[in-house]
Write an enzyme that holds these catalytic residues in place. Sequence first.
Site, short mmCIF file in Angstrom:
data_model
loop_
_atom_site.label_atom_id
_atom_site.label_comp_id
_atom_site.label_asym_id
_atom_site.label_seq_id
_atom_site.Cartn_x
_atom_site.Cartn_y
_atom_site.Cartn_z
N LYS A 200 -2.15 2.09 3.16
CA LYS A 200 -0.91 1.33 3.07
C LYS A 200 -0.45 1.34 1.62
O LYS A 200 -1.10 0.78 0.74
CB LYS A 200 -1.11 -0.11 3.57
CG LYS A 200 0.16 -0.94 3.55
CD LYS A 200 -0.10 -2.33 4.09
CE LYS A 200 1.16 -3.18 4.08
NZ LYS A 200 0.91 -4.55 4.60
N LYS A 252 0.78 4.02 6.35
CA LYS A 252 2.04 3.29 6.26
C LYS A 252 2.55 3.33 4.83
O LYS A 252 1.78 3.05 3.91
CB LYS A 252 1.80 1.83 6.71
CG LYS A 252 3.02 0.93 6.61
CD LYS A 252 2.68 -0.51 6.98
CE LYS A 252 3.91 -1.40 6.87
NZ LYS A 252 3.60 -2.81 7.17
#
Length: 332
Positions: A200, A252
Amino acid sequence: MTSTPAPRIRPRRLRETPALRRLASETRLDPAELVLPMFVREGASAPLPIASMPGVVQHTLDSLPAAIDAAASVGLGGVMLFGVPEQRDARGSGATDPEGILNVATRVAVEASAGRLVVQTDLCLDEFTDHGHCGVLDGRGRVDNDATLERYTAMALEQSRAGSQLLGLSGMMDGQVAAVREALDDGGHQDVVLMAYSAKYASAFYGPFRDAVESTLEGDRRSYQLDPGNRREGLREAMLDIEEGADIVMVKPAGSYLDVLADVAAASDVPVWAYQVSGEYAMIEAAAAHGWIDRKRAVIESVRGIRRAGADAVLTYWAVELADWIRKGDVA
């Protein structure tokens, strides 16, 4: 005069007709591979539109069941719930309150889904803290990794009791997967799935999401989310999470990190998902609203690109609409 010989190898043969292109397609889309992120607002009397995400709303507890039913009816694989509380404090107390908005919404969603899709919950403190960070702060205002793990394990137990089948560990704390897995196993929740937001990144593409959850963040999250310039680090984080017991790992954002996604997919022996984040959604919607791109084609192409890079499933705000197109045979 010598004529140019006709080519013997003609790759275009496989592109000649829609039927041939469909038969030769390497990457297909299926509703079961799509997950819809959903926001539930505490105290709202009607769904509230999110200005920076056209077509997306903060649901109420009353509007949530119909939205869950719509997601299940088109065959989505799951929904990922995010809570938007009325009150916040330094420890994110609402996250571990059985009557907090996310835990109540989870019970509502589980009942509405009736087993037709996987009800998933975001496990992070940022929506619940008054400072907007993903963990608790120490005396110097830094995110305290190990103290945050204690809050995460408490959250995991409450979300599991509420009926969440899959916990999305999105806080990017070191050791979060191992800590939560141990707490769940010791607490009798061995069957709850852990999906780690492993790679992330500290991305600019989260802006509209912060509107959606009414983030109170000041500053940034660069001390715990990944540097956008680091490719190897994304793979390293994913491998660590797998070692700690993650059932699924996540990359992500998706669109700007397809190289990381491909790396993780090539190395992982567990499913790999990707999150097409709010900024990716907002950019396509904005360009389409101005008539600059073909909205439908851009949506399909963007999700297909994520799948092509190696994602086994995609979290996307277009999940219901895209699934409907797929079911109707409108995805060329």
